[in-house]
Motif scaffolding. Sequence first.
Motif, PDB file in Angstrom:
ATOM      1  N   VAL A   1       0.863  -1.176   0.000  1.00 31.16           N
ATOM      2  CA  VAL A   1       0.000   0.000   0.000  1.00 31.16           C
ATOM      3  C   VAL A   1       0.898   1.223   0.000  1.00 31.16           C
ATOM      4  O   VAL A   1       1.764   1.363   0.863  1.00 31.16           O
ATOM      5  CB  VAL A   1      -0.928   0.035   1.233  1.00 31.16           C
ATOM      6  N   ILE A   2       0.689   2.103  -0.961  1.00 31.35           N
ATOM      7  CA  ILE A   2       1.512   3.304  -1.076  1.00 31.35           C
ATOM      8  C   ILE A   2       0.655   4.519  -0.759  1.00 31.35           C
ATOM      9  O   ILE A   2      -0.539   4.569  -1.100  1.00 31.35           O
ATOM     10  CB  ILE A   2       2.145   3.407  -2.484  1.00 31.35           C
ATOM     11  N   SER A   3       1.264   5.496  -0.104  1.00 34.91           N
ATOM     12  CA  SER A   3       0.559   6.728   0.229  1.00 34.91           C
ATOM     13  C   SER A   3       1.542   7.884   0.248  1.00 34.91           C
ATOM     14  O   SER A   3       2.761   7.680   0.286  1.00 34.91           O
ATOM     15  CB  SER A   3      -0.156   6.607   1.577  1.00 34.91           C
ATOM     16  N   ARG A   4       0.998   9.095   0.211  1.00 40.06           N
ATOM     17  CA  ARG A   4       1.842  10.286   0.151  1.00 40.06           C
ATOM     18  C   ARG A   4       1.338  11.321   1.140  1.00 40.06           C
ATOM     19  O   ARG A   4       0.125  11.529   1.268  1.00 40.06           O
ATOM     20  CB  ARG A   4       1.837  10.862  -1.274  1.00 40.06           C
ATOM     21  N   ASP A   5       2.269  11.969   1.825  1.00 36.77           N
ATOM     22  CA  ASP A   5       1.967  13.087   2.717  1.00 36.77           C
ATOM     23  C   ASP A   5       2.629  14.319   2.136  1.00 36.77           C
ATOM     24  O   ASP A   5       3.848  14.495   2.258  1.00 36.77           O
ATOM     25  CB  ASP A   5       2.483  12.782   4.130  1.00 36.77           C
ATOM     26  N   ASN A   6       1.836  15.163   1.487  1.00 39.40           N
ATOM     27  CA  ASN A   6       2.404  16.344   0.827  1.00 39.40           C
ATOM     28  C   ASN A   6       3.028  17.310   1.832  1.00 39.40           C
ATOM     29  O   ASN A   6       4.048  17.949   1.537  1.00 39.40           O
ATOM     30  CB  ASN A   6       1.326  17.063   0.022  1.00 39.40           C
ATOM     31  N   ALA A   7       2.442  17.425   2.996  1.00 43.66           N
ATOM     32  CA  ALA A   7       2.959  18.361   3.997  1.00 43.66           C
ATOM     33  C   ALA A   7       4.364  17.970   4.439  1.00 43.66           C
ATOM     34  O   ALA A   7       5.193  18.829   4.737  1.00 43.66           O
ATOM     35  CB  ALA A   7       2.019  18.415   5.196  1.00 43.66           C
ATOM     36  N   LYS A   8       4.633  16.669   4.458  1.00 45.72           N
ATOM     37  CA  LYS A   8       5.953  16.183   4.872  1.00 45.72           C
ATOM     38  C   LYS A   8       6.849  15.854   3.683  1.00 45.72           C
ATOM     39  O   LYS A   8       7.986  15.430   3.874  1.00 45.72           O
ATOM     40  CB  LYS A   8       5.795  14.948   5.757  1.00 45.72           C
ATOM     41  N   ASN A   9       6.303  16.022   2.472  1.00 48.08           N
ATOM     42  CA  ASN A   9       7.060  15.677   1.256  1.00 48.08           C
ATOM     43  C   ASN A   9       7.619  14.255   1.352  1.00 48.08           C
ATOM     44  O   ASN A   9       8.781  13.984   1.016  1.00 48.08           O
ATOM     45  CB  ASN A   9       8.206  16.671   1.012  1.00 48.08           C
ATOM     46  N   THR A  10       6.774  13.350   1.793  1.00 52.34           N
ATOM     47  CA  THR A  10       7.185  11.978   2.072  1.00 52.34           C
ATOM     48  C   THR A  10       6.188  11.003   1.461  1.00 52.34           C
ATOM     49  O   THR A  10       4.973  11.253   1.480  1.00 52.34           O
ATOM     50  CB  THR A  10       7.289  11.741   3.591  1.00 52.34           C
ATOM     51  N   VAL A  11       6.720   9.910   0.927  1.00 54.82           N
ATOM     52  CA  VAL A  11       5.899   8.827   0.401  1.00 54.82           C
ATOM     53  C   VAL A  11       6.155   7.593   1.247  1.00 54.82           C
ATOM     54  O   VAL A  11       7.304   7.298   1.607  1.00 54.82           O
ATOM     55  CB  VAL A  11       6.222   8.549  -1.080  1.00 54.82           C
ATOM     56  N   TYR A  12       5.085   6.869   1.567  1.00 62.57           N
ATOM     57  CA  TYR A  12       5.180   5.699   2.421  1.00 62.57           C
ATOM     58  C   TYR A  12       4.841   4.432   1.634  1.00 62.57           C
ATOM     59  O   TYR A  12       4.032   4.466   0.691  1.00 62.57           O
ATOM     60  CB  TYR A  12       4.209   5.825   3.598  1.00 62.57           C
ATOM     61  N   LEU A  13       5.446   3.343   2.056  1.00 65.50           N
ATOM     62  CA  LEU A  13       5.136   2.034   1.495  1.00 65.50           C
ATOM     63  C   LEU A  13       4.837   1.090   2.649  1.00 65.50           C
ATOM     64  O   LEU A  13       5.710   0.811   3.460  1.00 65.50           O
ATOM     65  CB  LEU A  13       6.298   1.503   0.662  1.00 65.50           C
ATOM     66  N   GLN A  14       3.598   0.639   2.729  1.00 69.34           N
ATOM     67  CA  GLN A  14       3.189  -0.301   3.766  1.00 69.34           C
ATOM     68  C   GLN A  14       3.308  -1.710   3.217  1.00 69.34           C
ATOM     69  O   GLN A  14       2.715  -2.034   2.176  1.00 69.34           O
ATOM     70  CB  GLN A  14       1.739  -0.026   4.178  1.00 69.34           C
ATOM     71  N   LEU A  15       4.069  -2.533   3.921  1.00 71.86           N
ATOM     72  CA  LEU A  15       4.262  -3.939   3.537  1.00 71.86           C
ATOM     73  C   LEU A  15       3.621  -4.815   4.603  1.00 71.86           C
ATOM     74  O   LEU A  15       3.983  -4.708   5.781  1.00 71.86           O
ATOM     75  CB  LEU A  15       5.751  -4.255   3.413  1.00 71.86           C
ATOM     76  N   ASN A  16       2.681  -5.634   4.210  1.00 72.17           N
ATOM     77  CA  ASN A  16       1.976  -6.506   5.136  1.00 72.17           C
ATOM     78  C   ASN A  16       2.189  -7.965   4.762  1.00 72.17           C
ATOM     79  O   ASN A  16       2.548  -8.275   3.624  1.00 72.17           O
ATOM     80  CB  ASN A  16       0.480  -6.184   5.129  1.00 72.17           C
TER      81      ASN A  16
END
Length: 118
Positions: A64-79
């Motif tokens: 699952v990928i997501s982005r936080d524009n305020a933090k200029n960060t992209v996350y990758l959730q691995l389950n």
Amino acid sequence: QVQLVESGGGLVQPGGSLRLSCAASGFTLDYYAIGWFRQAPGKEREGVACFSSSDGSTYYADSVISRDNAKNTVYLQLNSLKPEDTAVYYCAARRVRCSATPERYDYWGPGTQVTVSS
């Protein structure tokens, strides 16, 4: 200066989860696609997921990928991680559109190691 830095890797047991982070600096995520790739020993680098303003979320593997524009960060959730998910995970940036081809990305982070083992 464009820079990408991954974090969040580590040792996890099979069935566990990890959230990887890709912190970007020197550019705005709105105009770039951020792809996550992984490379296991002796194997080619392969795409996991990508996020861009034009494409939204694109997946090449279970994640699952997501982005936080305020933090200029992209996350990758691995389950539900498996031993075969063990690899160095990289984030990369290219203009506008997502691609599963690593050679089409212009900027790369140093990578973060994910090890799935009991």
